[in-house]
Design an enzyme around this catalytic site. Sequence first.
Site, PDB file in Angstrom:
ATOM      1  N   LYS A   1      -7.716   2.157   4.028  1.00  0.00           N
ATOM      2  CA  LYS A   1      -8.420   3.027   3.072  1.00  0.00           C
ATOM      3  C   LYS A   1      -9.935   3.263   3.708  1.00  0.00           C
ATOM      4  O   LYS A   1     -10.372   2.630   4.542  1.00  0.00           O
ATOM      5  CB  LYS A   1      -8.844   2.228   1.692  1.00  0.00           C
ATOM      6  CG  LYS A   1      -7.434   1.872   0.918  1.00  0.00           C
ATOM      7  CD  LYS A   1      -7.931   1.221  -0.446  1.00  0.00           C
ATOM      8  CE  LYS A   1      -6.573   1.190  -1.382  1.00  0.00           C
ATOM      9  NZ  LYS A   1      -6.966   0.145  -2.542  1.00  0.00           N
TER      10      LYS A   1
ATOM     11  N   THR B   1      -4.547  -8.094  -4.920  1.00  0.00           N
ATOM     12  CA  THR B   1      -5.481  -6.765  -5.481  1.00  0.00           C
ATOM     13  C   THR B   1      -6.856  -7.149  -5.365  1.00  0.00           C
ATOM     14  O   THR B   1      -7.729  -6.390  -4.851  1.00  0.00           O
ATOM     15  CB  THR B   1      -4.948  -6.415  -6.726  1.00  0.00           C
ATOM     16  OG1 THR B   1      -3.524  -6.008  -6.704  1.00  0.00           O
ATOM     17  CG2 THR B   1      -5.569  -4.993  -6.926  1.00  0.00           C
TER      18      THR B   1
ATOM     19  N   ARG C   1      -7.223  -8.717   2.533  1.00  0.00           N
ATOM     20  CA  ARG C   1      -8.270  -8.201   1.482  1.00  0.00           C
ATOM     21  C   ARG C   1      -9.105  -9.512   1.216  1.00  0.00           C
ATOM     22  O   ARG C   1     -10.284  -9.196   0.652  1.00  0.00           O
ATOM     23  CB  ARG C   1      -7.293  -8.151   0.193  1.00  0.00           C
ATOM     24  CG  ARG C   1      -6.900  -6.665   0.146  1.00  0.00           C
ATOM     25  CD  ARG C   1      -5.765  -6.646  -0.610  1.00  0.00           C
ATOM     26  NE  ARG C   1      -5.145  -5.045  -1.119  1.00  0.00           N
ATOM     27  CZ  ARG C   1      -4.486  -4.740  -2.070  1.00  0.00           C
ATOM     28  NH1 ARG C   1      -3.715  -5.717  -2.600  1.00  0.00           N
ATOM     29  NH2 ARG C   1      -4.085  -3.525  -2.152  1.00  0.00           N
TER      30      ARG C   1
ATOM     31  N   HIS D   1      -4.126  -0.399   1.470  1.00  0.00           N
ATOM     32  CA  HIS D   1      -2.929  -0.153   0.190  1.00  0.00           C
ATOM     33  C   HIS D   1      -1.723  -0.648   0.776  1.00  0.00           C
ATOM     34  O   HIS D   1      -1.452  -0.407   1.997  1.00  0.00           O
ATOM     35  CB  HIS D   1      -2.990   1.433  -0.082  1.00  0.00           C
ATOM     36  CG  HIS D   1      -1.504   1.440  -1.069  1.00  0.00           C
ATOM     37  ND1 HIS D   1      -1.480   1.303  -2.316  1.00  0.00           N
ATOM     38  CD2 HIS D   1      -0.236   1.816  -0.632  1.00  0.00           C
ATOM     39  CE1 HIS D   1      -0.116   1.326  -2.602  1.00  0.00           C
ATOM     40  NE2 HIS D   1       0.576   1.821  -1.714  1.00  0.00           N
TER      41      HIS D   1
END
Length: 155
Positions: A17, A104, A115, A132
């Site tokens: 991203k 997430t 992440r 993603h």
Amino acid sequence: MSKKNDSSFQQTLVLIKPDGLKKSLTGNILTRLSETKLNIVGARVTKVSRKLAENHYYHLREKPFYPELILYLQGKIHKKEKILALVYEGKNAIKKVRQIAGATNPEEATPTSIRGSYGRITTKGVYENVIHASSNEKEAQREIKLWFKPNEIIS
Ligand code: IDP
Ligand code: MG
């Protein structure tokens, strides 16, 4: 049974991203993903139109963070208006990539996951989680078609 008829043999979409690109994380992310020993069968840098972003995040259209999420994927928040799209292929590709990507919510993600290491929650409430990764087979197939033409996948 041939490899490609085996249901655990999958393709999955990864997007680095705009925050991942802005933070110069491409090398780190690709290195982490190479731990999976999966094959890269597609890769392209692309601008993200509003239409493409809306289509990609169609399932979240009712969420309060959706308008901000669309701007985020388009790179309007990071002034980096592109993403790097990749397709990984191999046995249990979807699960393997999701595991290294992490949860997430970057605060809940395992600290050593991508992440967990690099994500953050903005004051406007969007999870900026640098990549993603498709979450199931149906989603992976839909998303790969969205981001790649068939002849751009070299399987
Ligand atoms: P995923 O990316 O782990 O599959 P999804 O639920 O499909 O998670 O959400 C897509 C993206 O929307 C997330 O990666 C994150 O950037 C953002 N997002 C999801 N849920 C929230 C939330 O509750 N608050 C803020 N942003 C969210
Ligand atoms: Mg998802």
